[in-house]
Design an enzyme around this catalytic site. Structure first.
Site, PDB file in Angstrom:
ATOM      1  N   ARG A  67       0.882  -1.195  -0.049  1.00  0.00           N
ATOM      2  CA  ARG A  67       0.067   0.058  -0.084  1.00  0.00           C
ATOM      3  C   ARG A  67       1.001   1.142   0.018  1.00  0.00           C
ATOM      4  O   ARG A  67       0.416   2.229  -0.631  1.00  0.00           O
ATOM      5  CB  ARG A  67      -0.749  -0.006   1.348  1.00  0.00           C
ATOM      6  CG  ARG A  67      -2.044   1.020   1.231  1.00  0.00           C
ATOM      7  CD  ARG A  67      -2.841   0.919   2.311  1.00  0.00           C
ATOM      8  NE  ARG A  67      -4.121   2.137   2.264  1.00  0.00           N
ATOM      9  CZ  ARG A  67      -4.218   2.690   3.382  1.00  0.00           C
ATOM     10  NH1 ARG A  67      -3.767   2.586   4.664  1.00  0.00           N
ATOM     11  NH2 ARG A  67      -5.046   3.841   3.256  1.00  0.00           N
ATOM     12  N   HIS A  82       0.566   4.511  -2.606  1.00  0.00           N
ATOM     13  CA  HIS A  82       0.427   5.809  -2.020  1.00  0.00           C
ATOM     14  C   HIS A  82       1.568   6.678  -2.634  1.00  0.00           C
ATOM     15  O   HIS A  82       1.428   8.078  -2.733  1.00  0.00           O
ATOM     16  CB  HIS A  82       0.060   5.806  -0.673  1.00  0.00           C
ATOM     17  CG  HIS A  82      -1.269   5.411  -0.393  1.00  0.00           C
ATOM     18  ND1 HIS A  82      -1.919   5.643   0.944  1.00  0.00           N
ATOM     19  CD2 HIS A  82      -2.094   4.491  -0.897  1.00  0.00           C
ATOM     20  CE1 HIS A  82      -2.812   5.239   1.003  1.00  0.00           C
ATOM     21  NE2 HIS A  82      -3.089   4.473  -0.041  1.00  0.00           N
ATOM     22  N   ASP A  83       2.836   6.063  -2.568  1.00  0.00           N
ATOM     23  CA  ASP A  83       3.959   6.795  -3.165  1.00  0.00           C
ATOM     24  C   ASP A  83       3.791   7.051  -4.690  1.00  0.00           C
ATOM     25  O   ASP A  83       3.553   8.284  -5.121  1.00  0.00           O
ATOM     26  CB  ASP A  83       5.282   5.986  -3.033  1.00  0.00           C
ATOM     27  CG  ASP A  83       6.455   6.776  -3.257  1.00  0.00           C
ATOM     28  OD1 ASP A  83       6.283   8.027  -3.221  1.00  0.00           O
ATOM     29  OD2 ASP A  83       7.299   6.294  -3.840  1.00  0.00           O
ATOM     30  N   VAL A 122       0.937   9.941  -5.910  1.00  0.00           N
ATOM     31  CA  VAL A 122       1.211  11.205  -5.586  1.00  0.00           C
ATOM     32  C   VAL A 122       2.584  11.764  -5.829  1.00  0.00           C
ATOM     33  O   VAL A 122       3.582  11.194  -5.356  1.00  0.00           O
ATOM     34  CB  VAL A 122       0.910  11.527  -4.034  1.00  0.00           C
ATOM     35  CG1 VAL A 122       1.090  12.964  -3.639  1.00  0.00           C
ATOM     36  CG2 VAL A 122      -0.346  10.993  -3.476  1.00  0.00           C
ATOM     37  N   GLY A 150       4.086  10.806  -8.360  1.00  0.00           N
ATOM     38  CA  GLY A 150       5.063   9.765  -8.967  1.00  0.00           C
ATOM     39  C   GLY A 150       5.630   8.612  -7.983  1.00  0.00           C
ATOM     40  O   GLY A 150       5.672   9.425  -6.840  1.00  0.00           O
ATOM     41  N   ASN A 163      -3.404   8.542   5.087  1.00  0.00           N
ATOM     42  CA  ASN A 163      -2.048   7.961   5.325  1.00  0.00           C
ATOM     43  C   ASN A 163      -1.865   7.694   6.863  1.00  0.00           C
ATOM     44  O   ASN A 163      -0.975   6.829   7.077  1.00  0.00           O
ATOM     45  CB  ASN A 163      -0.765   8.660   4.608  1.00  0.00           C
ATOM     46  CG  ASN A 163      -0.847   8.592   3.177  1.00  0.00           C
ATOM     47  OD1 ASN A 163      -1.304   7.652   2.418  1.00  0.00           O
ATOM     48  ND2 ASN A 163      -0.089   9.756   2.518  1.00  0.00           N
ATOM     49  N   PRO A 177      -7.522   7.842  -4.656  1.00  0.00           N
ATOM     50  CA  PRO A 177      -8.826   7.681  -4.510  1.00  0.00           C
ATOM     51  C   PRO A 177      -9.465   7.316  -3.014  1.00  0.00           C
ATOM     52  O   PRO A 177      -8.877   6.844  -2.264  1.00  0.00           O
ATOM     53  CB  PRO A 177      -8.733   6.470  -5.238  1.00  0.00           C
ATOM     54  CG  PRO A 177      -7.795   5.744  -5.166  1.00  0.00           C
ATOM     55  CD  PRO A 177      -6.781   6.870  -5.043  1.00  0.00           C
ATOM     56  N   HIS A 207      -6.514  -5.943  -2.101  1.00  0.00           N
ATOM     57  CA  HIS A 207      -7.476  -5.798  -0.865  1.00  0.00           C
ATOM     58  C   HIS A 207      -7.546  -7.246  -0.390  1.00  0.00           C
ATOM     59  O   HIS A 207      -8.463  -7.326   0.462  1.00  0.00           O
ATOM     60  CB  HIS A 207      -8.568  -5.159  -0.899  1.00  0.00           C
ATOM     61  CG  HIS A 207      -8.440  -3.400  -1.172  1.00  0.00           C
ATOM     62  ND1 HIS A 207      -9.155  -2.698  -1.386  1.00  0.00           N
ATOM     63  CD2 HIS A 207      -7.089  -2.811  -1.113  1.00  0.00           C
ATOM     64  CE1 HIS A 207      -8.805  -1.367  -1.547  1.00  0.00           C
ATOM     65  NE2 HIS A 207      -7.546  -1.526  -0.986  1.00  0.00           N
ATOM     66  N   ASP A 228      -4.329 -13.241  -3.287  1.00  0.00           N
ATOM     67  CA  ASP A 228      -4.703 -13.945  -4.432  1.00  0.00           C
ATOM     68  C   ASP A 228      -6.326 -13.667  -4.901  1.00  0.00           C
ATOM     69  O   ASP A 228      -6.625 -12.435  -4.403  1.00  0.00           O
ATOM     70  CB  ASP A 228      -4.953 -15.534  -3.751  1.00  0.00           C
ATOM     71  CG  ASP A 228      -6.058 -15.605  -2.711  1.00  0.00           C
ATOM     72  OD1 ASP A 228      -6.655 -14.596  -2.427  1.00  0.00           O
ATOM     73  OD2 ASP A 228      -5.958 -16.574  -2.092  1.00  0.00           O
TER      74      ASP A 228
HETATM   75  C1  HEM Z   1      -8.848   1.307  -5.968  1.00  0.00           C
HETATM   76  C2  HEM Z   1      -8.910   2.294  -5.246  1.00  0.00           C
HETATM   77  C3  HEM Z   1      -8.433   2.041  -3.860  1.00  0.00           C
HETATM   78  C4  HEM Z   1      -9.012   2.382  -2.619  1.00  0.00           C
HETATM   79  C5  HEM Z   1     -10.482   3.670  -2.599  1.00  0.00           C
HETATM   80  C6  HEM Z   1      -8.367   2.121  -1.569  1.00  0.00           C
HETATM   81  C7  HEM Z   1      -8.632   2.380  -0.259  1.00  0.00           C
HETATM   82  C8  HEM Z   1      -8.103   1.618   0.892  1.00  0.00           C
HETATM   83  C9  HEM Z   1      -8.646   1.970   2.322  1.00  0.00           C
HETATM   84  C10 HEM Z   1      -9.458   2.933   2.570  1.00  0.00           C
HETATM   85  C11 HEM Z   1      -7.932   1.031   3.023  1.00  0.00           C
HETATM   86  C12 HEM Z   1      -7.979   0.877   4.602  1.00  0.00           C
HETATM   87  C13 HEM Z   1      -7.067   1.810   5.352  1.00  0.00           C
HETATM   88  C14 HEM Z   1      -7.586   1.983   6.625  1.00  0.00           C
HETATM   89  O1  HEM Z   1      -8.831   1.920   7.142  1.00  0.00           O
HETATM   90  O2  HEM Z   1      -6.561   2.090   7.511  1.00  0.00           O
HETATM   91  C15 HEM Z   1      -6.995   0.328   2.122  1.00  0.00           C
HETATM   92  C16 HEM Z   1      -6.084  -0.619   2.489  1.00  0.00           C
HETATM   93  C17 HEM Z   1      -5.236  -1.296   1.850  1.00  0.00           C
HETATM   94  N1  HEM Z   1      -4.932  -0.930   0.387  1.00  0.00           N
HETATM   95 FE1  HEM Z   1      -6.097   0.177  -0.851  1.00  0.00          FE
HETATM   96  N2  HEM Z   1      -7.273   1.312  -2.100  1.00  0.00           N
HETATM   97  C18 HEM Z   1      -7.325   1.229  -3.389  1.00  0.00           C
HETATM   98  C19 HEM Z   1      -6.405   0.604  -4.038  1.00  0.00           C
HETATM   99  C20 HEM Z   1      -5.480  -0.150  -3.720  1.00  0.00           C
HETATM  100  C21 HEM Z   1      -4.238  -0.357  -4.607  1.00  0.00           C
HETATM  101  C22 HEM Z   1      -4.161  -0.240  -5.994  1.00  0.00           C
HETATM  102  C23 HEM Z   1      -3.556  -1.084  -3.644  1.00  0.00           C
HETATM  103  C24 HEM Z   1      -1.921  -1.816  -3.897  1.00  0.00           C
HETATM  104  C25 HEM Z   1      -1.674  -2.320  -5.393  1.00  0.00           C
HETATM  105  C26 HEM Z   1      -3.932  -1.320  -2.439  1.00  0.00           C
HETATM  106  C27 HEM Z   1      -3.413  -1.816  -1.342  1.00  0.00           C
HETATM  107  C28 HEM Z   1      -3.934  -1.736  -0.107  1.00  0.00           C
HETATM  108  C29 HEM Z   1      -3.510  -2.557   0.972  1.00  0.00           C
HETATM  109  C30 HEM Z   1      -2.340  -3.693   0.618  1.00  0.00           C
HETATM  110  C31 HEM Z   1      -4.358  -2.270   2.196  1.00  0.00           C
HETATM  111  C32 HEM Z   1      -4.134  -2.795   3.679  1.00  0.00           C
HETATM  112  C33 HEM Z   1      -3.075  -2.136   4.172  1.00  0.00           C
HETATM  113  C34 HEM Z   1      -2.519  -2.690   5.615  1.00  0.00           C
HETATM  114  O3  HEM Z   1      -3.153  -3.657   5.977  1.00  0.00           O
HETATM  115  O4  HEM Z   1      -1.921  -1.962   6.225  1.00  0.00           O
HETATM  116  N3  HEM Z   1      -5.051  -0.395  -2.550  1.00  0.00           N
HETATM  117  N4  HEM Z   1      -7.100   0.621   0.593  1.00  0.00           N
END
Ligand code: HEM
Ligand SMILES: *[C@@H]1O[C@H](CO)[C@@H](O)[C@H](O)[C@H]1NC(C)=O
Ligand SMILES: *[C@@H]1O[C@H](CO)[C@@H](O)[C@H](O)[C@H]1NC(C)=O
Length: 334
Positions: A69, A73-74, A77, A79, A102, A171, A201, A261
């Site tokens: 993640r 996020h890097d 924003v 690049g 973040n 997003p 996710h 997966d």
């Molecule tokens: C499609 C748009 C996306 C949205 C709106 C989004 C939003 C979020 C949100 C809200 C969380 C939970 C954060 C929290 O409650 O603390 C999350 C977790 C996460 N996201 Fe996304 N995300 C998106 C795309 C991505 C992408 C492209 C990746 C990586 C390729 C990614 C990887 C992750 C991972 C691995 C977690 C879990 C992080 C952890 O357990 O520390 N997400 N995301």
């Protein structure tokens, strides 16, 4: 006849020259990322990162999710320039790190600084923090999903990190499918790639505040989001209190929270997507087809797609060549 052949030969030679020359000319501007970028300058770089990530993830698999993640996020924003790693300076403007998208939530910063310190000992001022982060995300995908993709390197570190740019570029979890498609398109990523990357996710966790509107105040007439499976909603309500002062976390994929997966897509089709932006991928006609294909595809086929999409995400607006700098410490500009 001879003159004609000669002309043909000359023409072909000319074409060949252009084909050989064009990439060279391009490289003179700002060179593209390359595989094995540190083979000569710091041969141990990738293995130092891999060892550091392995150790951290074996203690806490959630760190692997955090690193993937962090890289996302890097890259979204300014690049993939390591800007997400920079700390706000006391008295100065707030950095990306302090944006609510973040903080709290992002994790894995310590792993990056640890890898950086180890690398600096053997090859100082050589390996960028942006590259270390890209390697660490790849290694996490390998450990949690057996997704093994080579990642080209040569990223340089930026020296700007801006709070407001997070709002403009990342997003929010309440976007519609069309808004998600637009958001990713601005970064050069297709709808298919957006759906594929959302498969991240299938690991990690989210805070209740990231989705609790779906449980309690969906809209004027319905308390609960009708696209959310009822049993799943009930179990989420048990963890997420209505007006809790604290903000607990839940696993994004309760069945296999540490396995990266394509099960994620089957869960979406069963109404068990956690965020609005997860579930909408299976509901919207604009993305449903990609969800179906990913749900049905063999795990290795999806893994290949995920790796390719990560490489593409990892090349968004990168600084290379003489641009930017090689930071000495990942949380501070030089
Ligand atoms: C499609 C748009 C996306 C949205 C709106 C989004 C939003 C979020 C949100 C809200 C969380 C939970 C954060 C929290 O409650 O603390 C999350 C977790 C996460 N996201 Fe996304 N995300 C998106 C795309 C991505 C992408 C492209 C990746 C990586 C390729 C990614 C990887 C992750 C991972 C691995 C977690 C879990 C992080 C952890 O357990 O520390 N997400 N995301
Ligand atoms: C609330 O959501 C339901 C289901 O999506 C919808 O039928 C209804 O029109 C919505 N009501 C309002 C006030 O938006
Ligand atoms: C940031 O880096 C650019 C070159 O990439 C340089 O011109 C500028 O002076 C730097 N700014 C700061 C505040 O270090």
């Amino acid at each position: 006849m001879k003159g004609y052949r000669r002309a043909l030969l000359d023409g072909m030679l000319f074409l060949l020259m252009i084909m050989l020359f064009v990439p060279v000319v391009h490289a003179a501007g700002s060179p593209p990322l390359r595989f094995g970028f540190y083979t000569r300058s710091c041969p141990g770089a990738e293995s130092i990162v891999r060892r550091t990530v392995r150790r951290a993830v074996s203690h806490n698999p959630g760190i692997g999710a955090g690193l993937i993640r962090l890289h996302f996020h890097d890259c979204f924003v300014r690049g993939c320039d390591g800007s997400v790693l920079l700390k706000s300076l006391p008295g100065g403007p707030k950095a990306e790190r302090d944006h609510p998208a973040n903080n709290p939530g992002l994790r894995g910063f310590n792993v990056i600084s640890k890898a950086k310190r180890r690398i600096e000992r053997t090859c100082p001022n050589t390996v960028s923090c942006a590259d270390i982060l890209a390697f660490a995300a790849r290694d996490s995908s390998q450990i949690l999903g057996r997704i093994n993709y080579p990642i080209p390197a040569g990223r340089r570190d930026g020296n700007v990190s801006s709070f407001n740019e997070v709002t403009q570029n990342l997003p929010s979890p309440r976007l519609s499918a069309d808004q998600l498609i637009q958001n990713f398109a601005r970064k050069g990523l297709s709808a298919d790639e957006m759906v594929t990357l959302s498969g991240a996710h299938s690991i990690g966790r989210a805070r209740c505040s990231s989705f609790s509107d779906r449980l309690y105040n969906f809209n004027g007439t319905q308390a609960q989001d009708p696209t959310l499976d009822r049993n799943y909603a009930a179990s989420l309500r048990a963890t997420c209190p209505v007006n809790g002062g604290s903000d607990p976390t839940v696993a994004m994929d309760p069945a296999t929270p540490n396995r990266l997966d394509n099960r994620y897509y089957a869960e979406l089709r069963a109404g068990r997507g956690l965020l609005t932006t997860d579930q909408t991928l299976a509901e919207s006609p604009a993305t449903r087809g990609y969800v179906d294909v990913n749900a049905r595809s063999y795990g290795v086929a999806w893994a290949g797609k995920f790796g390719r999409a990560m490489v593409k995400m990892g090349s968004i607006d990168v600084l290379t060549g003489n641009q930017g700098e090689i930071r000495r410490s990942c949380s501070l500009v030089n």
